[in-house]
Design an enzyme around this catalytic site. Structure first.
Site, short mmCIF file in Angstrom:
data_model
loop_
_atom_site.label_atom_id
_atom_site.label_comp_id
_atom_site.label_asym_id
_atom_site.label_seq_id
_atom_site.Cartn_x
_atom_site.Cartn_y
_atom_site.Cartn_z
N THR A 1 0.84 -1.20 0.00
CA THR A 1 0.00 0.00 0.00
C THR A 1 0.87 1.25 0.00
OG1 THR A 1 -1.81 -1.10 1.11
CG2 THR A 1 -1.74 1.28 1.34
N GLN A 2 1.90 1.23 0.83
CA GLN A 2 2.80 2.39 0.86
C GLN A 2 3.38 2.67 -0.53
OE1 GLN A 2 5.85 1.90 3.90
NE2 GLN A 2 4.41 0.79 5.18
N HIS B 1 -32.29 -10.18 -22.89
CA HIS B 1 -31.54 -10.59 -21.70
C HIS B 1 -32.19 -9.97 -20.46
CE1 HIS B 1 -28.00 -12.44 -23.58
NE2 HIS B 1 -28.23 -11.60 -24.58
N CYS C 1 -31.80 -15.57 -24.44
CA CYS C 1 -31.29 -15.27 -25.77
C CYS C 1 -30.88 -16.56 -26.50
CB CYS C 1 -30.15 -14.26 -25.68
SG CYS C 1 -29.76 -13.52 -27.27
N GLU D 1 -31.64 -10.42 -17.51
CA GLU D 1 -30.70 -10.18 -16.40
C GLU D 1 -30.25 -8.73 -16.31
OE1 GLU D 1 -30.20 -12.12 -19.03
OE2 GLU D 1 -28.12 -12.16 -19.71
N1 GLN Z 1 -25.51 -16.00 -30.76
C1 GLN Z 1 -26.88 -15.64 -30.70
C2 GLN Z 1 -27.20 -14.46 -31.60
O1 GLN Z 1 -26.33 -13.76 -32.02
C3 GLN Z 1 -27.31 -15.36 -29.29
C4 GLN Z 1 -26.71 -14.12 -28.73
C5 GLN Z 1 -26.81 -14.03 -27.24
O2 GLN Z 1 -27.08 -15.01 -26.55
N2 GLN Z 1 -26.59 -12.85 -26.72
O3 GLN Z 1 -28.34 -14.21 -31.88
#
Ligand code: GLN
Length: 541
Positions: free
Chosen positions: A191-192, A515, A386, A517
């Site tokens: 750290t120093q 997605h 996806c 997520e």
């Molecule tokens: N490879 C796939 C596509 O291009 C899925 C992409 C992904 O899962 N983000 O459509």
């Protein structure tokens, strides 16, 4: 209030969780009623993270405005529950490209174009632009990499100049205190050295935040303070936690928020972290467990496993699990294993449910298809993200619609039944090898059909989710699939391409072209993940 800038840099080693630390600082400021946003600086030459493989820097985060950026921005969006735009990820590639393009247009009027001031001016302009556009009280700026690296020096220089030019700037340096096993003692020397390097580029840190296995004790604080020219009170502990969400609470318990305000000339404010504290408590004491398998391929680099490739999926599972009073146990399932074994057995997938996440290319896909088939036939809850949806369509086409050899043209360009095919808008960029930022990207409206599982989960007809793909469900096969029992429950507003697919008569089987997520937040899990975890808990009990 005039925008203040908080720069967060790292020392000693990478991987200390600078993103989480930065997001946590933002959280405590937010809890004091102040508005916050964050910027991540990546010192690499890549223009954005879009062409990086996930084992390089972890997953690619997709912003609502279609940016493909560093995964740390995901932590900012999740922790701070804000929507940020792609301008919040600055890379060296972007900076140099902008300066060189300006030079080519003659805008420097014949002068020599140099790193200082032209490159640093561009860096400062981009940071200040974020402040201007968002009008927040605080812009947090995380400088990627560690001090002493050749490639991030322009950013330290830009930060130094901002302070000199009168911006209200604060520097926080995150370092590591290794505890040597044979000594049983935390060592401060790295750290120093690291602070010394920071001071060599003209930056005196206001705070030093110490990552270590344990909280920093008084003797260590005194030593670091003396060598770093920082008062002892400004050495902040950032010990290992069981759960990253504890960090804002840990930092606030050290009075860190008010210490920051004080240095920036803002009067102290009480913080309200009640909701966050409740969340952490819920995470600490779940009454049951849920075991979820992620069937993918980006797990290994050398001898190490890197779940960073799927960090948002992991976080989304956590959000949904904790909300449902369950402790998530994640299993990383390498799909290539099923290819070798040629089948999936109840023993090899002894889980409460499986997720097949996003992916690219042929490797491991047959194994994922076997896992999906197993989930469909056995009633194991399945969530496809996806690529996961695309492979579920392939599996159903092959095994339930009498379309042998059905495939995605991404995997088999010669397939007799291209149930997944390239998006028409993607043909040209692919032929011309234009891979950067050319996918179908970012937030899009999806219309949900009433009476479907998707509708039951979202509870509305119009949703907005984030996409990142080049391939799509081939409209020519939609009616054959539906006649054989596959339901398409969501489609795009603009061209009616199918975006969500599901099966009735199953505990839980759904996949989305988007997605989900990316829109999951600790206090607001995404509905698909929430439904999936609920189904896993139902079938496991
Ligand atoms: N490879 C796939 C596509 O291009 C899925 C992409 C992904 O899962 N983000 O459509």
């Amino acid at each position: 209030m005039q925008t203040r800038y908080i720069f967060v840099s790292g020392g000693v080693v990478s991987g200390l969780g600078k993103g989480i630390a930065t997001a946590s600082i933002g959280k405590i400021l937010q809890s004091k009623g102040l508005s916050v946003t964050a910027i991540k600086i990546d010192p690499y030459i890549n223009y954005d993270a879009g062409t990086l493989r996930p084992t390089e820097h972890g997953e690619v985060w997709v912003t609502e405005d279609g940016g493909e950026i560093d995964q740390d921005l995901g932590h900012y969006e999740r922790f701070l529950d804000i929507t940020i735009s792609k301008e919040h990820n600055i890379t060296t590639g972007q900076i140099y490209l902008a300066v060189i393009e300006r030079e080519r247009r003659g805008e420097y009027l014949g002068r020599t174009v140099e790193v200082i001031p032209h490159i640093t001016d561009e860096v400062k302009a981009r940071i200040r632009l974020v402040a201007q556009n968002t009008k927040v009280d605080f812009v947090l700026v995380e400088i990627g990499g560690t001090i002493g690296e050749y490639q991030n020096v322009i950013y330290f220089e830009a930060a130094r100049q901002m302070k000199l030019e009168g911006d209200r700037v604060l520097f926080i340096h995150l370092t590591y205190l290794p505890i040597l096993k044979h000594l049983g003692e935390a060592k401060t020397k790295p750290t120093q050295h690291s602070v010394r390097e920071l001071r060599e580029v003209g930056i005196q840190p206001d705070f030093i935040m110490c990552r270590s296995e344990q909280p920093v004790d008084e003797p260590r604080k005194e030593k670091i303070a003396l060598y770093s020219n920082v008062s002892k009170e400004d050495i902040i502990s950032n010990p290992d936690t069981r759960n990253i969400h504890q960090l804002p609470l840990l930092l606030e318990s050290q009075g860190f928020g008010d210490k920051i305000l004080n240095k920036l000339g803002v009067s102290p404010k009480t913080s309200d972290l009640t909701e966050w504290r409740d969340l952490v408590e819920r995470m600490e004491n779940p009454s049951r467990a849920v075991t979820v398998g992620v069937v993918g391929k980006y797990f290994d680099i050398g001898a190490y496993k890197l779940p960073d490739s799927y960090v948002s999926v992991l976080e989304a599972v956590k959000h949904a699990s904790y909300l449902n009073d369950a402790n998530p146990v994640l299993r990383w399932v390498d799909s290539k294993r099923f290819e070798k074994e040629g089948r999936v057995t109840p023993e090899s997938l002894d889980l409460d449910g499986i997720i097949v996440p996003g992916g690219f290319g042929a490797a491991g896909t047959e194994g994922k298809i076997l896992a999906i088939q197993y989930a469909r036939e056995s009633g194991l809850p399945f969530l496809g993200l996806c690529f996961g949806l695309q492979l579920a369509v392939v599996e159903y086409a092959r095994n339930m619609c009498d379309l042998p050899g059905a495939n995605s043209t991404e995997i088999d360009p010669e397939t007799p039944h291209p149930v997944i095919d390239i998006l028409p808008s993607q043909r040209r960029p692919m032929e011309e090898s234009r891979y950067g930022a050319t996918m179908r990207l970012g937030g899009q409206t999806v219309l949900i059909r009433r009476g479907t599982l998707a509708f039951a989960l979202y509870g509305k007809e119009r949703i907005m989710e984030r996409f990142r793909h080049r391939y799509e469900i081939n409209p020519e096969y939609v009616s054959a699939m539906e006649q054989n029992g596959f339901t398409f429950s969501g489609y795009s507003e603009t061209d009616e391409i199918m975006q969500v697919g599901e099966l009735g008569d199953h505990a839980f089987f759904i996949g989305s072209q988007f997605h989900p997520e990316f829109t999951s937040r600790p206090l607001k899990p995404n509905p698909l993940f929430d439904g999936f975890i609920k189904a896993c808990l139902r079938t496991s009990s």
